[in-house]
Each structure stands twice: as C-alpha cells, then as structure tokens.
Design an enzyme around this catalytic site. Structure first.
Site, short mmCIF file in Angstrom:
data_model
loop_
_atom_site.label_atom_id
_atom_site.label_comp_id
_atom_site.label_asym_id
_atom_site.label_seq_id
_atom_site.Cartn_x
_atom_site.Cartn_y
_atom_site.Cartn_z
N ASN A 124 54.31 -17.88 -23.86
CA ASN A 124 54.99 -19.08 -24.36
C ASN A 124 54.34 -20.32 -23.74
O ASN A 124 53.55 -20.21 -22.80
CB ASN A 124 56.47 -19.06 -23.95
N HIS A 176 52.40 -6.76 -29.04
CA HIS A 176 53.25 -5.86 -28.25
C HIS A 176 52.79 -5.89 -26.79
O HIS A 176 51.59 -5.71 -26.52
CB HIS A 176 53.17 -4.45 -28.82
N HIS A 225 60.43 -16.56 -33.55
CA HIS A 225 59.02 -16.91 -33.76
C HIS A 225 58.58 -16.72 -35.21
O HIS A 225 57.43 -16.35 -35.47
CB HIS A 225 58.10 -16.10 -32.83
#
Ligand code: HDE
Length: 753
Positions: free
Chosen positions: A203, A395, A131
């Site tokens: 995603n 995170h 990414h």
C-alpha cells in the site's frame, strides 16, 4: 490460400491514414487512442489488425507451465483481416440477425447471434471486493546486489533484470469510481522471477487499520457505502467509517495517514509503497533477518490539494490512470527504488522497543535507514485492460526461495484470503494460467483439471510417490534451490484468541506521525478530520472520535472540535512523549519534474513561435505539454488539447501564459458557467479562472509577452511563485525550478506552529 493482407499492407494502410490526417492531429499528443490516426471514411480494404501503440506491452507469451513460446504477443489477441466466429469461420454480416423474412422473428438457428449475445451476457466478472479500481503497467526491476548479503533470492543478485507487472488501486471505490478520492492506495507488484513469482502486495501507507486479519470484513464493511442506500461511494466521510475507527482505536494510526496528504496522491508516480508487514529474508546458509519493504519514488512523494482532488473527481475521474499512461507514452518512465529496513531476527521480534509483528506500527527511518536494493522502471502500458489489469491475481504466498513470512496476524490471514478470492473472481482454481499470471519459471505442480484448464498435461501419475511417470516430479534437494520454510521456533503457549500486550498502544505512533508533519501538512490534516467528521450525521460518533484526537494531540483536537462546533475533551490516557520522524514529511526537499503537466494558454495572437519552442522544451525535459486555447483543432500549427470550455486548472502542475486571449465566442455564462467566474471585458474569464485556481493551489505560474497582462488582471503579478520573462524558454526554465518543490508552499500560510 491466406488472403488476409501481410504486414506490408498494414503499413500502407497506416501510412495512408496518417497522410490524410497529417496536419490535423500531431502524433506526439500523449493519450490519443489507436496506433494510427483514423480516416473520416469507414475503412473497407481488408488488412491485418493494426499494431498496438508503441508504448503498449503485453504479458510475455509463456505456456501455462512457464515455457517461452516464441509466439508474437499480438497473436494472443486477434489475427487475420476478416471477422470470424469464435471458431474461426469467416462472417459476411454481423449487423442483422437471421430472421424469417425482413419483418419476421429471429430464428433460433442463428448461431452467430447466439454466440455473440451469450458471450456479451457473460463479459463481466466480480470486481475485487477491495481495490476494485486499478491501473496496471509493465516494467523491469534491476537489482543492485545489495540484498545478496541477507537473502539467497536470485532476482536480487547484482545486475539481475526481472520483468514485472504493477497494479495501483484505490481501496474503497467500485471499478468505475473516481481516482482522486481520499483513500489508501494499493501498490501491488508481480516479479516474474526465474525461481517462481514474487508478489509484493503493498500500500502507499506503512500501517494498517487492524492488527488481526479477522477484523478485515469489519473495517471494510464500515468503510464501504452504507448497506441501505449504497452511499457514499469511494470515501470514508460517513458515519459507519467513523463509528468503527472511533470504537476500534487501533485504527487511529492508519486513519491519520488517510486524513493526511498521503490520502490524496498527486500521481501513482509520486507515491511511496510499503509492504506494511515485517518479512523474513533467508540467505544460502539459512541465516535470517527481519525486513520491511519500501518503494521510494524517484519523483518524490507529492499530493493534490483537497480542492484539486474534489474538482478532479468530476472533471477527470481517471486522472491517475491517465497520468500514469501519458507519462509512459511521453517516455517519462516512472521509477522507484526498492529498499529494505533490516532488523536482527531475535526471538522477541522487536526493534528499538517497537513490536515488528504489529502492523499498526512503523519503524522510523531515522532508527533503521531504508537501504536501496534495486530499481523499478515502468515502461509499457497494458494492451488490454481486462486481460491484464483486471485478471492479474496477486497473493502474498507467491514467494521465491529467500523470502519468507512472519507471524504478523494480519499477514497470516492474508495468506488465506488472496487465493480464496481469486476462485470466485477468476472463476476457478486455474487463474495462474491466465497469461498475465503465468510464471516465468518452469511449473510442474501435480495440480490437475478444473475450470479453464489451459495446460495439456502428459503422464498418468500426477501423484507422489509414483513409478509410472518415472518418479517425476522430484522434490528439489538442498543444493537445488528449493523453497524451504524457515524453521522458526513457536513458543509454547496456550491456544487463545488474544493479542500480545504490546499491541495495546494505539496512540503513541499517531502522535509521532502528527508531530512529524510540517505546519501546512498539519493544517491539511485538521481540515480533513473536520471535513470528514462534519459529513457525519451523529454527534455521538463525532464526540467519540474527538476523544481519540484528544489522546493524540490537544491542538489537533481543539482545532477539529472548533470546526465541528463541539467542545474539545480532555485526554483519557497520558499524551505520549515521542520524537518526530522528519522522513515522514513531504515538504522541504526538491525533486525531478519528469512527466509533470505543463499547461500553456495560447491563442492565435500569442507568441506562437515561443509556444512551439516551449512545447519542444517541455518534451525534452521529459514533461508533458497541455495546450489550452479558445477553440479546438490547431492554433498556428500547434495542436490544441483543451479549450477554455473543456480545460481546468487542476489538470496541470504549472501554468504558462503566452498571450492575453480576448473572450471567445462561447465565453457566455449561459453556455459555460465558468465564464461567469470573473469579470473582464478584455481577457476570457475562463483564463482568469485558470490563473486564480492555479494560484490558490500554490502552483507556479509563468507569463511572457501578452501573458503578463493576464497576471496583472488576475491580481497575482509579483506574488511568490509567479514569474515573468522575455521569452517562453526563460519562463519555462524558471517555473521548472519552482516545480522542484512541488508547490509554492509560501502561499499556504499555516496557523498551527
Ligand atoms: Fe488486501 N486484499 N487484504 N491488503 N490488498 C485484496 O485480493 C485482504 C491488506 C492489497 O491490485 C483482495 O485479489 C485481507 C493489507 C492490495 O489486485 C483480498 C486483509 C495490504 C490489493 C484482500 C488485507 C493490502 C489487495 C481483493 C487483512 C497492504 C489489490 C482482491 C488481513 C500491505 C491487489 C484480491 C490487486 C487486494 C484481502 C489487508 C494490499 C480480498 C483479508 C495490509 C494492494 O484478497
């Protein structure tokens, strides 16, 4: 005395500059850099830094421990009229190093030289291992309150508004790679809730290549460029990728999503987002449900064609980034609804026979509808790429009370990886104090010191229990909104390196996806497999992947095999009997067209009044006009954004023709090879190429006045999705209606049914 000029002086400079260039550049062309048009001469009158562009935002100015500071965000950037050292001493000259005489060596004492060069030498930080290529935007999330019955999370209570930062990304490419490659896209959202930050690191595909996080280095090593030559960049069309996914067949579901149109989105604004894993929500009474998160774009899910994606990789490698920022600048704020699929939290953790802990499986929306719980609007572009988009650190463990994790083995591994990676990427353990990462909730964490510590901690007792700091900080009690880990029962079991048996089914849902596609989408999938495998060198790898396709669907396998010049194998497992999920198809519905690009071909002899009207109508419809003309500058009083030499069809969603421009002076193949694309003495050949390409990519085309003859010369007049009318306004209305379906799908006849 402060001799830097106050705000009024800045305003004067901006206005004076604007006056000078008035009529040369119209400020409503999205994408123009800087908040004021520049002057031709170098500005020399000192004044404060110019304000940011109107649509730009920045992280709210919070202290490292989450308190509002009240300082204007611009003060986080630069201050004052004069060039200074990093310590604030004003400088007179930054163009010459301090030397022993004009021809002499540079002196070691030149502290300004050393500071400038040393800092420059350290400007780069490691890019994300995956990414790396991303684009971020600020926005607002407004909760509907519909999730209140299943979670105590405060930011999901009715009407609550929460600041967010979103970062979209590709997975495989390096930081400078092209946006439009075939790949999965990241869709990571940081919600700055007042109960602690929540990161939904999602995603644009609902499944993943692997079921266990320990395989992540394997799939990424396989998909990244080959280690010897470091090619190919940012793509999966190579031997190591197909070697891995054909051997590791649990990857087949995600692989087919990548080969489908989902792998080449039209825009970040037209992508769905999926949390992939199952999460656990908990309410105030401690009751739990299992959920999957979905982002649904207001504009629908749309993709590029493969040829568009390839051309864009060269013509505009920043296509998605530009599209996101231009849309926000034009006021077409991208929007998504956040939704959840809700499942009972049973000991089996399954729903309708589907293992909810298996990240290679979806739950079809027809079985568990997506229930909307809030709306996300992106309304500010970042002020500084590095400070915001590069330094943002997501995170999965950033969870507020009310949202918890499950035992999905992929999710569990991610809980380790994200903090670990930031330690290297952002240079130490204090990355949550970087402005874009600062929480909007009070922080009192007893974590101390470390590189780049911004907090100035008070007290002497950063430990618990203590009495020297009066016992502070205190654990929150039951009624003080603590994050309490859900006390899930862990079944008695031996310690093993193994998967549940339910994880062994690698094909049935791939078939479900395949059967859910419309014929044209199936054609695209066939072509994508044939293209990617066709780029592999080794026949064994192609044969092995064909075996997986045979286990998914015989037609798919046979068509790809034909393309590869290989025999189609027989299945080695029974072909699954599954029902399609129509919700997975992108075709067959109508959507709003906000922020779409409307190309308008114009020349001095065209109906310029009509073009002016269309341009205003395009803005009024929340779309973005792109005027394409024989030369740059102005045509009449209209600003030209592309010339026939610089523009290409793939940048627009629909094309309008206001005239039939004669060949421009640069329409010679020796100077612009595109001019050799079509043979026409009367119309610039690059205009015919624009029309041909738009037609081939099934885009709506409209013409009025002289433009109608161009359609005839291009041989597309009267075909589906090509409209003509008496005025620009009439034609624009007609193409806008056609755009609602995204493409003129009739132009893509399918051979598979
Ligand atoms: Fe990531 N992933 N990931 N990932 N991921 C990272 O974190 C990782 C996975 C996703 O814009 C890294 O800060 C492991 C699934 C996004 O900053 C790293 C596994 C999903 C982003 C990492 C996965 C994602 C990342 C790299 C297997 C979709 C970009 C830099 C268990 C649900 C976030 C960083 C951004 C980034 C690890 C699998 C989404 C290395 C070990 C599944 C959107 O920590």
């Amino acid at each position: 005395m402060d001799s830097s000029k106050p705000a009024k002086a800045v305003k004067d400079v901006v206005e004076a500059a604007a006056e000078k260039v008035a009529g040369v550049l119209t400020p409503d062309v999205p994408g123009a850099p800087g908040s004021a048009p520049p002057t031709v001469e170098e500005p020399t009158t000192p004044h404060d830094p110019l304000p940011p562009k109107a649509e730009q935002g920045a992280p709210e100015t919070r202290s490292p421990t989450g308190a509002k500071t009240g300082a204007p965000a611009i003060a986080n950037g630069q201050q004052g009229a004069f060039l200074t050292t990093s310590q604030g001493a004003r400088l007179r000259d930054t163009d010459h190093s301090l030397k022993a005489g004009p021809r002499g060596p540079i002196l070691l004492q030149d502290h300004h030289f050393r500071e400038k060069i040393t800092h420059f030498d350290h400007e780069r930080i490691p890019e994300r291992v995956v990414h790396a290529r991303g684009a971020g935007a600020h926005g607002l999330f407004t909760a509907y309150g519909t999730a209140e019955r299943v979670t105590k999370a405060g930011f999901l209570k009715k009407g609550r508004e929460t600041e967010v930062f979103v970062r979209f990304s590709t997975v495989l490419g390096s930081r400078g790679s092209a946006d439009t490659v075939r790949d999965t896209r990241g869709f990571a959202t940081k919600f700055y809730t007042d109960e602690g930050t929540f990161d939904l690191v999602a995603n644009n595909m609902p499944v993943f290549f692997i079921q266990d996080a320990i395989k992540f280095p394997d799939i990424i090593h396989a998909a990244k460029p080959h280690p010897d030559r470091e090619i190919p960049q940012a793509q999966s069309a190579h031997d190591t990728f197909w070697d891995f996914v054909s051997l590791h067949t649990e990857a087949q579901h995600h692989t087919m999503w990548n080969m489908s149109d989902r792998g080449i989105p039209r825009s970040y604004r037209t992508m769905e987002g999926f949390g992939v894993h199952t999460f656990r929500l908990v309410d105030a009474a401690g009751e739990t449900v299992l959920v999957k998160f979905h982002w649904k774009p207001k504009l629908g899910v749309h993709s590029l064609t493969w040829e568009e994606a390839q051309l864009l990789g060269g013509i505009d490698p920043d296509f998605h980034r530009r599209d996101l920022y231009d849309a926000i600048e034009a006021g077409a704020y991208p929007e998504w609804e956040l939704g959840i699929q809700v499942f009972p939290d049973t000991p089996e953790e399954t729903f309708a026979g589907i293992d909810l802990l298996d990240p290679t499986k979806i739950v079809p929306e027809e079985l568990a509808p997506v229930q909307p719980i809030g709306r996300l609007t992106l309304n500010r572009t970042p002020r500084n790429f590095f400070a915001e988009t590069e330094q943002v650190a997501f995170h999965l463990g950033h969870l507020p009370p009310g949202i918890d994790v499950t035992n999905d083995p992929l999710l569990q591994g991610r809980l380790f990886s994200y903090v670990d990676t930031q330690l290297t990427r952002l240079g130490g353990p204090n990355f949550s104090q970087i402005p874009i990462n600062r929480p909007h909730a009070p922080v009192n964490d007893m974590l101390r010191d470390g590189f780049h510590q911004h907090a100035v901690h008070a007290g002497v007792a950063p430990y618990r229990p203590n009495s020297l700091d009066g016992g502070n900080p205190f654990p929150a009690g039951d009624d003080e909104n603590a994050f309490v880990d859900v006390p899930v029962t862990v079944a008695e079991a031996p310690k093993v390196r193994a998967n549940p048996v339910s994880f062994d089914d690698h094909y049935s849902q791939v078939r479900l996806f395949w059967l859910s596609m419309s014929p044209v989408e199936q054609e695209h999938i066939i072509r994508a497999y044939a293209f990617e495998l066709g780029k592999c060198y080794h026949q064994a790898i192609k044969e092995r992947q064909l075996q997986s396709l045979a286990n998914i669907d015989p037609v798919l396998c046979a068509e790809v095999a034909t393309g590869l010049g290989l025999p189609a194998p027989q299945p080695t497992v029974p072909i699954a009997d599954v029902a399609p999920s129509p919700a997975l198809s992108q075709v067959g519905r109508e959507w709003p067209s906000d922020g779409r690009m409307v190309g308008v071909v114009v020349d001095p002899d065209a109906d310029l009044d009509g073009v002016g009207q269309v341009r205003r109508a395009v803005f009024a419809a929340g779309m973005v006009p792109l005027l394409i003309a024989p030369h740059g500058g102005l045509v009449g009083d209209l600003p030209v954004q592309r010339t026939f030499a610089t523009g290409r069809s793939v940048e627009v969603d629909v094309l309008l023709l206001a005239g039939a421009p004669a060949p421009a002076p640069d329409a010679i193949p020796a100077r612009d090879a595109k001019a050799g694309a079509a043979d026409s003495a009367a119309v610039d050949p690059r205009v015919l190429l624009l029309v041909e390409e738009c037609w081939r990519h099934a885009k709506a085309i409209g013409a009025w006045d002289g433009g109608v003859t161009v359609l005839e010369r291009a041989g597309v007049a009267g075909t589906p999705g090509v409209v003509t009318g008496d005025s620009g306004a009439e034609v624009f209305t007609a193409v806008q209606q056609l755009l609602a379906a995204h493409r003129v799908w009739e132009r893509f006849p399918a051979s598979v049914a």
